[in-house]
Design an enzyme around this catalytic site. Structure first.
Site: not given
Length: 269
Positions: A58, A165
């Site tokens: 992606v 994250y």
């Protein structure tokens, strides 16, 4: 938007939240294109559900441009996009060199990889999805497209060593409103889901003590979420035309806190 008959693209489709979403949308009658890294899990999904499976990264412009071209050729113009592709990845500021015992700064590539997949990868698919609908103009409030991205409660309450994250998911959450505003004239709604602790591959790599702390903190239900519950919420957001520009937490009312030492009488692992 009614799901039946629509072309839908799901990234991170071969496992966890993505796989459950693919199954849910297919059950509701969508023509689903599943995008994930090429390999056995993606092949197994395609065989089981008999759908279009496309291997690709992606974060790669080339991979996703080819993937969306393939979707348009095989299925038609996609009107539903659900971004589930993501990685956890350690991102402590320092690490200890095992050979010398020296404290070293964390390699920048570790941080960059998480940002590239979780944040840049999300935008990468959005730009291509939106391009496919850019020739259309919304009429009388009619949905022309729906985007559901995956943020996380870590966007707001990331734990120690979740710098990469947490910042990547905060970026996903923060892009929701400006994208909804920008794409409104094309009749495209944009939302994000912010899951808490769910039973996915990411959850399995978290240390046992940390997992217990995360679950102990969930007011109700006192368990990790199930991927099918995430997928059910994706369906609800797609079908509810007033949902736009919002980040929706799906977390059992948890507010994540930094794990401390194991509780008395409970083993650390």
């Amino acid at each position: 938007m009614q799901i039946k008959g629509q072309v839908a693209v799901v990234t991170g489709a071969a496992s966890g939240l993505g796989r459950a979403t693919v199954q849910r949308l297919a059950e509701q009658g969508a023509h689903v294109a599943a995008i994930d890294l090429a390999g056995a899990p993606l092949d197994a999904l395609a065989k089981e559900l008999k759908l279009l499976a496309i291997g690709g990264d992606v974060s790669s412009a080339t991979d996703m441009e080819a993937a969306f071209a393939q979707v348009r050729t095989a299925l038609g113009t996609p009107r539903i996009l659900v971004n589930c592709a993501g990685v956890l990845g350690p991102a402590r500021v320092f690490r200890t060199d095992k050979a010398t015992g020296r404290v070293m700064p964390r390699e920048l590539d570790v941080f960059r990889r998480v940002i590239e997949i979780n944040l840049v990868g999300t935008f990468n698919t959005i730009r291509l999805f939106a391009q496919g609908l850019s020739g259309e103009t919304a009429v009388d409030g009619e949905d022309r497209g729906v985007i559901v991205n995956t943020a996380s409660v870590a966007a707001y309450e990331a734990l120690s060593a979740q710098t990469a994250y947490g910042s990547s998911k905060a970026g996903v959450a923060s892009m929701t409103l400006p994208l909804a505003r920008e794409l409104a004239r094309f009749g495209i709604r944009v939302m994000a889901l912010a899951p808490g602790t769910f039973e996915t591959g990411m959850y399995e790599v978290v240390p046992a003590h940390t997992r217990r702390t995360l679950i102990d903190d969930v007011p109700f239900p006192p368990r990790p979420g199930r991927p099918e519950e995430f997928a059910h919420m994706v369906q609800a957001l797609i079908e509810n035309g007033m949902m736009n520009g919002s980040v929706v937490r799906i977390d059992g009312a948890v507010r994540m806190r930094e794990p401390t030492a194991p509780r008395e009488g409970r083993p650390a692992s």
